[in-house]
Design a protein around this motif. Sequence first.
Motif, mmCIF file in Angstrom:
data_model
loop_
_atom_site.group_PDB
_atom_site.id
_atom_site.type_symbol
_atom_site.label_atom_id
_atom_site.label_comp_id
_atom_site.label_asym_id
_atom_site.label_seq_id
_atom_site.Cartn_x
_atom_site.Cartn_y
_atom_site.Cartn_z
ATOM 1 N N ILE A 176 0.815 -1.213 0.000
ATOM 2 C CA ILE A 176 0.000 0.000 0.000
ATOM 3 C C ILE A 176 0.852 1.269 0.000
ATOM 4 O O ILE A 176 0.424 2.322 -0.477
ATOM 5 N N HIS A 177 2.089 1.180 0.512
ATOM 6 C CA HIS A 177 2.929 2.373 0.599
ATOM 7 C C HIS A 177 3.426 2.842 -0.767
ATOM 8 O O HIS A 177 3.970 3.940 -0.879
ATOM 9 N N TYR A 178 3.228 2.045 -1.807
ATOM 10 C CA TYR A 178 3.646 2.448 -3.158
ATOM 11 C C TYR A 178 2.559 3.215 -3.912
ATOM 12 O O TYR A 178 2.836 3.798 -4.964
ATOM 13 N N ILE A 179 1.335 3.196 -3.390
ATOM 14 C CA ILE A 179 0.236 3.866 -4.102
ATOM 15 C C ILE A 179 0.543 5.337 -4.329
ATOM 16 O O ILE A 179 0.328 5.881 -5.419
ATOM 17 N N GLY A 180 1.039 6.005 -3.303
ATOM 18 C CA GLY A 180 1.343 7.428 -3.421
ATOM 19 C C GLY A 180 2.347 7.722 -4.515
ATOM 20 O O GLY A 180 2.154 8.626 -5.331
ATOM 21 N N TYR A 181 3.431 6.951 -4.552
ATOM 22 C CA TYR A 181 4.467 7.176 -5.564
ATOM 23 C C TYR A 181 3.913 6.960 -6.978
ATOM 24 O O TYR A 181 4.196 7.726 -7.900
ATOM 25 N N VAL A 182 3.102 5.914 -7.145
ATOM 26 C CA VAL A 182 2.519 5.613 -8.456
ATOM 27 C C VAL A 182 1.577 6.723 -8.901
ATOM 28 O O VAL A 182 1.595 7.151 -10.065
ATOM 29 N N MET A 183 0.750 7.230 -7.975
ATOM 30 C CA MET A 183 -0.223 8.269 -8.333
ATOM 31 C C MET A 183 0.446 9.636 -8.521
ATOM 32 O O MET A 183 -0.097 10.501 -9.210
#
Length: 465
Positions: A290-297
């Motif tokens: 879940i911590h990668y969602i921010g980077y992807v968005m």
Amino acid sequence: MERNLRNVLVISFGFLLLFTAYGGLQNLQSSLHSEEGLGVASLSALYAALILSSMFLPPILIKKLGCKWTIAGSMCCYIAFSLGNFYTSWYTLIPTSVILGLGGAPLWSAKCTYLTIASNSYAEKAGKNGKDIINQYFGVFFLIFQSSGIWGNLISSLILSQASNKEEISEENLARCGAYDCMTDTTNTTGSAKPSNSLIYTLLGSYTASGVLAVLLIVIFLDQIKSDQAETEKEILEKPSFWSTFLATFQHLKDKRQCLLIPLTMYSGFEQGFLSGDYTKTYVTCALGIHYIGYVMICFSAVNSLSSLLFGKISQFMGRKLLFALATVTNTACIIALLLWKPHPKQLAVFFVFPALWGLSDAIWQTQTNGLYGILFEKHKEAAFANYRLWESLGFVIAFGYSTKLQVYIKLYILLSVLVLSMVTYGAVEYLEAKSSPGAPTATKKENVETKKENVETLIQETDM
């Protein structure tokens, strides 16, 4: 600093703070509250409430409270949504989502009215063209506002990446990710463990504090509209009544072109809903965490903003038909690739390629569809853009509504089908236009000027609200 410009900056930074919180939280809903599909259900309820809100609330609240206090009060609705995420259940998250939806339309309408009055006020004092100042002030606003997509997502990734319970995802669990997911709670069935409550509360506390700061900034530093400007505000709001607007919205469907544009408009909601609701959960959270969602968005937001600026410049050379074709080819390629791709942590770059390409095509869908509405329905803009908001929001409602009921590959096929239908009906619109005005150039200078003007006016109705 000139007073009107100071007020524009106050509103701009207020919205930046507010949507730093809301934007980051929206992208996490499907992964953070995946139990029984609560997260996406809340987003579906939110956009359904937004449809109702946009039909009647803005003129009522602005007339009663004025622009300043409508903005401040509507921002509190967004804070309520953040608070609802602290203790998540169907009895807390759905009602607060509805509250946010009801506050969304008045917030944007009041902001638009205030900036318009500030622009005209300065133009009158300086002896300048009012439309030029309006474009300048909206340009300043969106320059500051658009960066909220970066900051909100960055905060979520930085905080959630501090989790100490990260686990390596097994190959067996990775097989459940992607288009052919098993309709299970990927947050819990894969090795991607849910962040601890302390981290979630830290994130929600940061978002809530950002929203509170936004309200305080507006309440303390934003000037109330003066008595001499109130007449201008009254004139702006003295538009047709709710019932006449409501009837005009549906009477506008008698126009064959409007009916043909419904699939294209709804597709805008479908494609945005898929990225924020399904891609983030079934591909990113499932395979990376879940911590990668921010980077992807962040990748999506950055490419989307830059592409909007780029396509606004080159549309006069390419014309809207070529741009729509580019967006169609890009989205089709992404959908087919997502059907075939098996996400794996070793392919880290690929997780960012898809949102980047999605951001490029979304920039075309937003700017060119808005511009198309402004050009085709120049004499009935209010009814036309009411239809735009209605059908795009309905696309969001449907996309989030069936999110937990269907496997991802089915949703991708639905997305592809709506895209094909959209291009067929859009082609019919272009055919009708060419038939009604034979010999007219496809991309005239006037069209491009109108497109840019409409982009500024209608970006305030974006479904990222």
